[in-house]
Design a protein around this motif. Structure first.
Motif, mmCIF file in Angstrom:
data_model
loop_
_atom_site.group_PDB
_atom_site.id
_atom_site.type_symbol
_atom_site.label_atom_id
_atom_site.label_comp_id
_atom_site.label_asym_id
_atom_site.label_seq_id
_atom_site.Cartn_x
_atom_site.Cartn_y
_atom_site.Cartn_z
ATOM 1 N N UNK A 32 40.359 34.338 21.349
ATOM 2 C CA UNK A 32 40.081 33.274 22.320
ATOM 3 C C UNK A 32 38.630 33.342 22.797
ATOM 4 N N UNK A 33 37.766 33.863 21.966
ATOM 5 C CA UNK A 33 36.355 33.989 22.283
ATOM 6 C C UNK A 33 35.547 33.487 21.100
ATOM 7 N N UNK A 72 44.815 29.716 28.039
ATOM 8 C CA UNK A 72 44.510 31.144 28.136
ATOM 9 C C UNK A 72 43.050 31.459 27.806
ATOM 10 N N UNK A 73 42.329 30.473 27.293
ATOM 11 C CA UNK A 73 40.922 30.694 26.945
ATOM 12 C C UNK A 73 40.106 30.944 28.215
ATOM 13 N N UNK A 74 39.163 31.879 28.149
ATOM 14 C CA UNK A 74 38.330 32.169 29.327
ATOM 15 C C UNK A 74 37.558 30.945 29.779
ATOM 16 N N UNK A 75 37.459 30.774 31.082
ATOM 17 C CA UNK A 75 36.717 29.652 31.656
ATOM 18 C C UNK A 75 35.305 30.079 32.058
ATOM 19 N N UNK A 76 35.099 31.382 32.240
ATOM 20 C CA UNK A 76 33.799 31.876 32.661
ATOM 21 C C UNK A 76 32.918 32.145 31.431
ATOM 22 N N UNK A 77 31.618 32.233 31.640
ATOM 23 C CA UNK A 77 30.714 32.506 30.515
ATOM 24 C C UNK A 77 30.954 33.907 29.950
ATOM 25 N N UNK A 78 30.537 34.142 28.686
ATOM 26 C CA UNK A 78 30.677 35.482 28.114
ATOM 27 C C UNK A 78 30.054 36.541 29.022
ATOM 28 N N UNK A 79 30.722 37.700 29.084
ATOM 29 C CA UNK A 79 30.230 38.799 29.893
ATOM 30 C C UNK A 79 30.857 38.854 31.271
ATOM 31 N N UNK A 80 31.413 37.759 31.726
ATOM 32 C CA UNK A 80 32.109 37.730 33.012
ATOM 33 C C UNK A 80 33.572 38.047 32.751
ATOM 34 N N UNK A 81 34.222 38.699 33.666
ATOM 35 C CA UNK A 81 35.647 38.953 33.524
ATOM 36 C C UNK A 81 36.254 39.247 34.878
#
Length: 183
Positions: free
Chosen positions: A142-143, A173-182
């Motif tokens: 999902x990235x 389920x896909x991340x909504x924030x930019x890469x590197x954020x969690x």
């Protein structure tokens, strides 16, 4: 060799080798990326209360061979239809024998029997063996795979347990924030 799957809790003695093994693995793999990797690994493993990994919403299993814990994994509720896998691990001297795949299959079976339709999980950017296991087991990344894994930090995967390899029910389920954020 005979292996047994035992349903347990992360607080039980049979789970200690799994927790200790994961802590060592996280600390050593990420030593170059975290100032205090041992404390960070311990904090990650203590992040969730053991009760989250208990039925009816969770599960915690270990794989035992000749009285020794050689692998295991867990899940907790992510949302009403999604289990979140955590703590999937196989002892280093037991790898490349299909044990991690067996653990994933056992967790999937328990998740289905507990009413979940999907699985969500994240793994670290320094764990390529885990990425391969999940992709080979039908999990959808999902990235953005065109971006270096370390930019993402945590790599999310998901699987529709009723329609493996389908992505139709996974978009939320896909991340909504930019890469590197969690979270």
């Amino acid at each position: 060799m005979t292996y047994r799957i035992i349903d347990t809790s992360p607080l039980e003695a049979v789970a200690k080798p799994l927790i200790d093994g994961l802590q060592w693995e996280y600390a050593t793999r990420y030593r170059d990326h975290r100032a205090d990797s041992e404390a960070s690994a311990a904090q990650e493993l203590a992040r969730y209360p053991a009760a989250l990994f208990a039925p009816p919403e969770g599960a915690f299993i270990v794989l035992v061979r000749d009285g020794e814990t050689v692998g295991g994994g867990a899940f907790k509720r992510y949302d009403a239809r999604t289990a979140e896998f955590k703590r999937v691990w196989t002892r280093a001297d037991q790898r490349r024998q299909g044990l991690a795949r067996r653990i994933v299959e056992e967790l999937e079976a328990r998740a289905l029997s507990q009413g979940y339709r999907r699985v969500y999980l994240t793994t670290g950017f320094k764990q390529p063996e885990a990425w391969g296991l999940y992709i080979d087991s039908g999990y959808v990344p999902l990235f953005d795979r065109s971006i270096a894994p370390e930019v993402h930090v945590r790599l999310p995967f998901a699987k529709d347990l009723r329609k493996p390899f389908s992505t139709d029910a996974l978009d939320d389920l896909r991340p909504r924030e930019p890469p590197g954020e969690h979270r």
